[in-house]
Design an enzyme around this catalytic site. Structure first.
Site: not given
Length: 384
Positions: A32, A53, A56, A126, A166, A174, A177, A179, A181, A195, A294, A336, A342, A348
């Site tokens: 589409r 930063c 750094c 960095h 992330n 955010s 640099h 990294h 967590q 799981e 995990h 996406k 969803e 989906q």
């Protein structure tokens, strides 16, 4: 026409054995036209050091608790670990909740939780992501993950340790640099718990490990394999939800990072580099994703879940694995969206796992696109 061939063009559902949930696959929808939102491309030309930063070396962070840590980062040369200045979880003895009313307790439930949140900088650079780091430097990151996991898992009050990254503004990162967590908690979070229950349920029926059996079949079929080495496999799972989702699995049954030996740690570092290099090469951009390890709950977590001694052996076990959830779908600027159906009915996806795996498989895993551009003088870094 085989069943799998038909699935490439026909709407169908696939069952996720880990989460015990279905997804709708609509491969015909990928054709589409798109006139919707277009994201701005990620900023690729970062400096090696950014004086503004917070991560750094030698720079000042904010919100550091007085007397606990220096407000200035050390002049670190490898990984750097510190307690998150804006932790989502706090020690359980901080600000305890008052007793709740017994009235309508089933409808209004809450519980006090605690934990420790940390940040791990991959390197002082960095601009250096996993996709461009040397494997031996990624190994230092893996060793840090293992050390932190061992220390946190040894705490009686910690039931689960979640390590995640992330990457990119699109995933809510955010700070650019590189990294990750660690959120360690006094409870086992819902997704790892589901799981864990799936592993146990499968073992009760089959007397074998869910992901060991799944990986054996995937290796035989070779339809969704992206890359592999002697110890690990990266594949697009049959039940993948995100367009270019990848699942990384050890070929041996390893439950958590404490079971990694020298060879496994090197192989794991190598596969992380391969996958992230392919990702960046897909749309020639710093590919955004959420990535998470995990692994089995901690000894205290297993004790609570199983109602047994923390030293008891796990007959079924928890097969260590890594999820990569990237949002990009059509290009470096079109992602996406998980909205509408969803959110209200069922997840989906538009392209099949087999199509995504073939695309990723055909990309270079050793030559990063920026290396070629830099050699041609096509990329200039920002001034420090």
């Amino acid at each position: 026409m085989s069943h799998l061939e038909a699935e490439q063009n026909v709407p169908h559902r696939r069952f996720n054995q880990l989460t015990q949930s279905w997804i709708l696959c609509s491969p015909h929808r990928a054709k589409r036209p798109w006139q919707g939102q277009v994201e701005k491309p990620s900023l690729d030309s970062l400096p090696e050091y950014d004086s503004k930063c917070f991560l750094c070396p030698r720079n000042q962070r904010i919100n550091v608790q007085p007397g606990l840590e220096s407000p200035f980062n050390p002049d670190y040369s490898n990984t750097f670990v510190f307690t998150n200045d804006f932790s989502a979880l706090l020690p359980s003895n901080n600000n305890p909740l008052p007793p709740s009313s017994k009235e309508n307790e089933e409808l209004f439930q809450s519980e006090q939780v605690g934990g420790v949140c940390k940040v791990i900088c991959f390197s002082p650079r960095h601009d250096l992501t996993l996709s461009q780091m040397k494997v031996e430097d990624i190994r230092k990151v893996v060793d840090t993950w293992k050390k932190e996991y061992e220390e946190l898992a040894a705490k009686e009050e910690i039931l689960y340790v979640q390590i995640f990254e992330n990457r990119g503004e699109m995933m809510g990162c955010s700070n650019p640099h590189p990294h990750c967590q660690i959120w360690s908690s006094s409870f086992v979070p819902q997704d790892p718990l589901t799981e864990y229950q799936s592993f146990n349920s499968y073992f009760e029926k089959k007397k074998s490990c869910l992901l060991c059996d799944y990986l054996e079949m995937e290796l035989k079929k070779a339809e969704r394999i992206v890359t592999q080495n002697d110890g690990f496999v990266a594949l697009v799972p049959y039940w993948a939800l995100w367009p270019y989702e990848v699942l990384v699995l050890p070929k041996r049954h390893l439950r958590n990072l404490t079971e990694f030996d020298e060879e496994s740690s090197n192989q794991f570092s190598d596969i992380l580099n391969k996958v992230t290099c392919k990702y960046d090469n897909l749309f020639q951009t710093s590919f955004p994703y959420s990535m998470g390890l995990h692994q089995s709950p901690t000894p205290s977590g297993l004790k609570e879940l199983k109602g047994e001694s923390s030293n008891s052996s796990e007959s079924s076990g928890f097969h260590f694995h890594v999820h990569f959830f990237p949002p990009l779908l059509r290009s470096a600027t079109v992602k996406k969206f998980m909205v509408g159906y969803e959110m209200l009915a069922e997840p989906q996806r538009d392209i099949t796992a087999e199509q995504s795996a073939e695309t990723l498989r055909n990309l270079s895993e050793s030559v990063h696109y920026r290396s070629k551009l830099l050699s041609e003088g096509s990329v200039k870094t920002q001034p420090q």
